[in-house]
Structures are given as structure tokens and as C-alpha cells.
Design a protein around this motif. Structure first.
Motif, PDB file in Angstrom:
ATOM      1  N   PRO A 134      11.979   8.240   0.626  1.00  0.00           N
ATOM      2  CA  PRO A 134      11.629   9.671  -0.801  1.00  0.00           C
ATOM      3  C   PRO A 134      11.550   9.606  -1.108  1.00  0.00           C
ATOM      4  CG  PRO A 134      13.603   7.404  -0.393  1.00  0.00           C
ATOM      5  CD  PRO A 134      12.888   6.892   0.147  1.00  0.00           C
ATOM      6  N   ASN A 135      10.831  10.691  -1.507  1.00  0.00           N
ATOM      7  CA  ASN A 135      10.135  11.183  -3.078  1.00  0.00           C
ATOM      8  C   ASN A 135      10.621  12.418  -2.815  1.00  0.00           C
ATOM      9  OD1 ASN A 135       8.192  12.211  -5.335  1.00  0.00           O
ATOM     10  ND2 ASN A 135       6.232  11.723  -3.996  1.00  0.00           N
ATOM     11  N   GLU A 177      17.691  11.705   5.315  1.00  0.00           N
ATOM     12  CA  GLU A 177      16.792  12.282   5.877  1.00  0.00           C
ATOM     13  C   GLU A 177      16.672  11.143   7.288  1.00  0.00           C
ATOM     14  OE1 GLU A 177      13.204  10.767   3.226  1.00  0.00           O
ATOM     15  OE2 GLU A 177      13.977   9.073   2.569  1.00  0.00           O
ATOM     16  N   GLN A 178      16.001  12.606   8.267  1.00  0.00           N
ATOM     17  CA  GLN A 178      15.480  11.800   9.126  1.00  0.00           C
ATOM     18  C   GLN A 178      14.476  10.570   9.293  1.00  0.00           C
ATOM     19  OE1 GLN A 178      17.230  12.065  12.135  1.00  0.00           O
ATOM     20  NE2 GLN A 178      17.579  14.371  12.535  1.00  0.00           N
ATOM     21  N   PRO A 179      14.290   9.294   9.930  1.00  0.00           N
ATOM     22  CA  PRO A 179      13.261   8.208  10.029  1.00  0.00           C
ATOM     23  C   PRO A 179      11.910   9.243  10.703  1.00  0.00           C
ATOM     24  CG  PRO A 179      15.093   7.592  11.655  1.00  0.00           C
ATOM     25  CD  PRO A 179      15.564   8.986  10.562  1.00  0.00           C
ATOM     26  N   GLY A 180      11.447   8.449  10.471  1.00  0.00           N
ATOM     27  CA  GLY A 180       9.560   8.464  11.011  1.00  0.00           C
ATOM     28  C   GLY A 180       8.658   8.035  11.295  1.00  0.00           C
ATOM     29  N   ALA A 203      20.536  16.303   3.499  1.00  0.00           N
ATOM     30  CA  ALA A 203      19.769  15.163   4.003  1.00  0.00           C
ATOM     31  C   ALA A 203      17.645  15.516   4.596  1.00  0.00           C
ATOM     32  CB  ALA A 203      20.028  14.709   4.507  1.00  0.00           C
ATOM     33  N   GLN A 204      17.414  14.913   4.753  1.00  0.00           N
ATOM     34  CA  GLN A 204      16.021  15.517   5.238  1.00  0.00           C
ATOM     35  C   GLN A 204      15.835  15.249   6.615  1.00  0.00           C
ATOM     36  OE1 GLN A 204      12.733  12.670   3.118  1.00  0.00           O
ATOM     37  NE2 GLN A 204      13.237  14.022   1.349  1.00  0.00           N
ATOM     38  N   ARG A 205      15.578  15.870   7.044  1.00  0.00           N
ATOM     39  CA  ARG A 205      14.990  16.786   8.702  1.00  0.00           C
ATOM     40  C   ARG A 205      13.632  15.963   9.088  1.00  0.00           C
ATOM     41  NH1 ARG A 205      18.279  18.352  12.154  1.00  0.00           N
ATOM     42  NH2 ARG A 205      19.650  19.844  11.705  1.00  0.00           N
ATOM     43  N   ARG A 243      20.211   8.242  10.232  1.00  0.00           N
ATOM     44  CA  ARG A 243      18.816   8.644   8.912  1.00  0.00           C
ATOM     45  C   ARG A 243      19.107   8.110   8.521  1.00  0.00           C
ATOM     46  NH1 ARG A 243      19.102  14.644   8.371  1.00  0.00           N
ATOM     47  NH2 ARG A 243      20.312  15.928  10.354  1.00  0.00           N
ATOM     48  N   VAL A 244      18.267   7.984   7.308  1.00  0.00           N
ATOM     49  CA  VAL A 244      17.920   7.226   6.241  1.00  0.00           C
ATOM     50  C   VAL A 244      18.714   7.870   4.883  1.00  0.00           C
ATOM     51  CG1 VAL A 244      15.474   6.177   5.061  1.00  0.00           C
ATOM     52  CG2 VAL A 244      15.706   6.577   7.051  1.00  0.00           C
ATOM     53  N   LEU A 245      19.318   7.452   4.072  1.00  0.00           N
ATOM     54  CA  LEU A 245      20.156   7.290   2.593  1.00  0.00           C
ATOM     55  C   LEU A 245      18.674   7.756   1.921  1.00  0.00           C
ATOM     56  CD1 LEU A 245      22.918   7.617   2.103  1.00  0.00           C
ATOM     57  CD2 LEU A 245      22.258   5.487   1.059  1.00  0.00           C
ATOM     58  N   ALA A 246      18.792   9.381   1.433  1.00  0.00           N
ATOM     59  CA  ALA A 246      17.973   9.313   0.489  1.00  0.00           C
ATOM     60  C   ALA A 246      17.913   9.422  -0.925  1.00  0.00           C
ATOM     61  CB  ALA A 246      17.454  11.272   0.302  1.00  0.00           C
ATOM     62  N   GLU A 247      19.492   9.194  -0.935  1.00  0.00           N
ATOM     63  CA  GLU A 247      19.903   8.121  -2.682  1.00  0.00           C
ATOM     64  C   GLU A 247      20.955   7.658  -2.803  1.00  0.00           C
ATOM     65  OE1 GLU A 247      22.805  12.312  -4.219  1.00  0.00           O
ATOM     66  OE2 GLU A 247      20.414  12.362  -4.637  1.00  0.00           O
ATOM     67  N   PRO A 248      21.963   6.640  -3.745  1.00  0.00           N
ATOM     68  CA  PRO A 248      22.701   5.942  -3.497  1.00  0.00           C
ATOM     69  C   PRO A 248      24.116   6.932  -3.020  1.00  0.00           C
ATOM     70  CG  PRO A 248      21.355   5.693  -5.241  1.00  0.00           C
ATOM     71  CD  PRO A 248      20.446   7.122  -5.096  1.00  0.00           C
ATOM     72  N   ALA A 249      24.984   6.233  -2.295  1.00  0.00           N
ATOM     73  CA  ALA A 249      26.361   6.014  -2.076  1.00  0.00           C
ATOM     74  C   ALA A 249      27.286   5.470  -2.747  1.00  0.00           C
ATOM     75  CB  ALA A 249      26.667   6.831  -0.636  1.00  0.00           C
ATOM     76  N   VAL A 250      27.818   6.347  -3.611  1.00  0.00           N
ATOM     77  CA  VAL A 250      28.912   5.733  -4.289  1.00  0.00           C
ATOM     78  C   VAL A 250      30.402   6.045  -4.012  1.00  0.00           C
ATOM     79  CG1 VAL A 250      30.051   5.198  -6.842  1.00  0.00           C
ATOM     80  CG2 VAL A 250      27.308   5.690  -6.209  1.00  0.00           C
ATOM     81  N   ALA A 251      31.649   4.672  -3.366  1.00  0.00           N
ATOM     82  CA  ALA A 251      32.824   4.443  -2.890  1.00  0.00           C
ATOM     83  C   ALA A 251      33.649   5.316  -4.225  1.00  0.00           C
ATOM     84  CB  ALA A 251      33.039   2.810  -3.208  1.00  0.00           C
ATOM     85  N   ARG A 252      34.377   6.565  -3.384  1.00  0.00           N
ATOM     86  CA  ARG A 252      35.063   7.054  -4.648  1.00  0.00           C
ATOM     87  C   ARG A 252      36.751   6.084  -5.037  1.00  0.00           C
ATOM     88  NH1 ARG A 252      34.080  12.832  -3.000  1.00  0.00           N
ATOM     89  NH2 ARG A 252      34.933  11.911  -1.784  1.00  0.00           N
ATOM     90  N   ARG A 253      36.720   5.001  -3.371  1.00  0.00           N
ATOM     91  CA  ARG A 253      38.170   4.852  -3.390  1.00  0.00           C
ATOM     92  C   ARG A 253      37.799   3.163  -2.979  1.00  0.00           C
ATOM     93  NH1 ARG A 253      41.189   5.239   2.071  1.00  0.00           N
ATOM     94  NH2 ARG A 253      39.461   5.359   2.911  1.00  0.00           N
ATOM     95  N   ASP A 254      39.207   2.305  -3.079  1.00  0.00           N
ATOM     96  CA  ASP A 254      38.656   0.908  -2.568  1.00  0.00           C
ATOM     97  C   ASP A 254      39.263   1.467  -1.060  1.00  0.00           C
ATOM     98  OD1 ASP A 254      38.372   0.071  -5.045  1.00  0.00           O
ATOM     99  OD2 ASP A 254      40.837  -0.224  -5.339  1.00  0.00           O
ATOM    100  N   GLN A 255      38.548   0.219   0.098  1.00  0.00           N
ATOM    101  CA  GLN A 255      38.413  -0.003   1.420  1.00  0.00           C
ATOM    102  C   GLN A 255      38.466  -1.276   1.689  1.00  0.00           C
ATOM    103  OE1 GLN A 255      39.353   2.673   3.861  1.00  0.00           O
ATOM    104  NE2 GLN A 255      39.742   1.057   5.232  1.00  0.00           N
TER     105      GLN A 255
END
Length: 191
Positions: free
Chosen positions: A176-177, A167-170, A189-191, A31-43
């Protein structure tokens, strides 16, 4: 001939965003990330061994030095004590480094005799330790849009990243809008 930017603009003008749904990152591959994802912990969340071997103080890592094995640190079950002078802890890849130790000597570089180890000739420089946050730190961000690979699943384990809108790519759906979810709300998620 038109520029790449003009060509992309013309293609994206022919597309429309798809619906958005919430999915855990563990299920977001492809899928395609439609908005930022932010880390909540260290890895990793702690200094971790990068190899199987023996955790000890680097200042004591001399050829022919001997150490008393005082415990074991394995992934999911660390050693609770502290490594003192002349001591070592048997450690496995991914395990938390014991307090007082800052180096891992590879298991191939020691001779074991009961609960004593001796460091062999040909000892490498080490340290074979992955510092806390080496992969990502709290606040690090995956920007959108971004096609998510199968490797994204490990980011979703243990709640490292928030669930995010994808979102599903295609045909053109990589642009993303859509409105963004708040930080307190899981994404869609967009499908």
C-alpha cells in the motif's frame, strides 16, 4: 543472482496502488489491509467457559463432591447470581463464567441426579476457562499490509475492530502506498 529484497523491489517498482474504499471487516476477506486495524474491546469480553459442563469453585473440585445446581449460563444469556460454597451453575461453551466460579467441570465428569451433581473419578485438572482478552485485547493491532482471510469476519462482529482501509490483492497491490485515515474515520479499501 539478485537477493530476494532486490527482486521484490523490482516487482513493486512495476506496480501502482489501486483505489481505496471503505469496507467492513466482515466483507474484507481476500483483500489486503492497507493500514493497521486496532481492537476497540477485549475478546472474549469476559471470562468464558471453554466447554459444556458445570461452573464451580476450583478449591471444591474433589472426586465425589456434590453440588447444588442453582442456575444456567449460556452464550448470550449469563447467570446473574453468585456461586457460593457447594453450588454450581450449568454452563455452555462461550457462556460467561458466573461470579464466584473459576473452573468448569466437564459434563462427562459428573453424575446428575435432579438438581444435584456428583464429581466422578477421573476428574481432569481443568480449568476450561478462556480468560477475558485471551484472543485479543483493547489496543492490539493487525499490521498492514496483511492479506485478510475469511476468519477476519468475526473480528468485525460487534464492532471489535474499526473498519479499515483494504485493497484487492493482485499484481503488487500488497504494497500500500496511501495516506491513512484518522482513528475517528472508518477506513477505505483498495479495489
Amino acid at each position: 543472482m539478485i537477493s530476494v529484497e532486490d527482486a521484490l523491489a523490482r516487482i513493486f517498482d512495476l506496480t501502482s496502488p489501486t483505489d481505496i474504499e471503505t469496507v467492513p471487516l466482515a466483507l474484507a476477506a481476500g483483500r489486503v489491509l492497507a493500514e493497521p486495524a486496532v481492537a476497540r474491546r477485549d475478546q472474549p469480553p469476559f471470562d468464558a467457559s471453554a466447554m459444556d459442563g458445570y461452573a464451580l469453585k476450583s478449591v471444591e473440585a474433589d472426586v465425589d463432591a456434590q453440588f447444588m445446581v442453582i442456575g444456567t449460563s449460556a452464550a448470550g444469556h449469563g447467570f446473574d447470581g453468585k456461586v457460593g460454597p457447594g453450588q454450581t451453575v450449568r454452563i455452555f461453551t462461550g457462556a460467561p463464567m458466573p461470579q464466584g466460579a473459576d473452573r468448569v467441570v466437564l459434563q462427562e465428569d459428573v453424575t446428575v441426579s435432579g438438581n444435584l451433581i456428583t464429581l466422578n473419578h477421573g476428574l481432569d485438572a481443568g480449568p476450561h476457562v478462556r480468560p477475558s482478552g485471551a484472543d485479543f485485547k483493547v489496543g492490539d493491532q493487525l499490521d498492514a499490509p496483511r492479506l485478510l482471510s475469511a476468519g477476519i469476519a468475526h473480528l468485525g462482529q460487534g464492532g471489535s475492530f474499526l473498519e479499515r482501509r483494504t485493497e484487492q490483492p493482485g499484481s503488487g497491490q500488497e504494497a500500500p502506498n496511501c495516506s491513512s485515515a484518522s482513528d475517528d474515520e472508518p477506513g477505505r479499501a483498495q479495489r
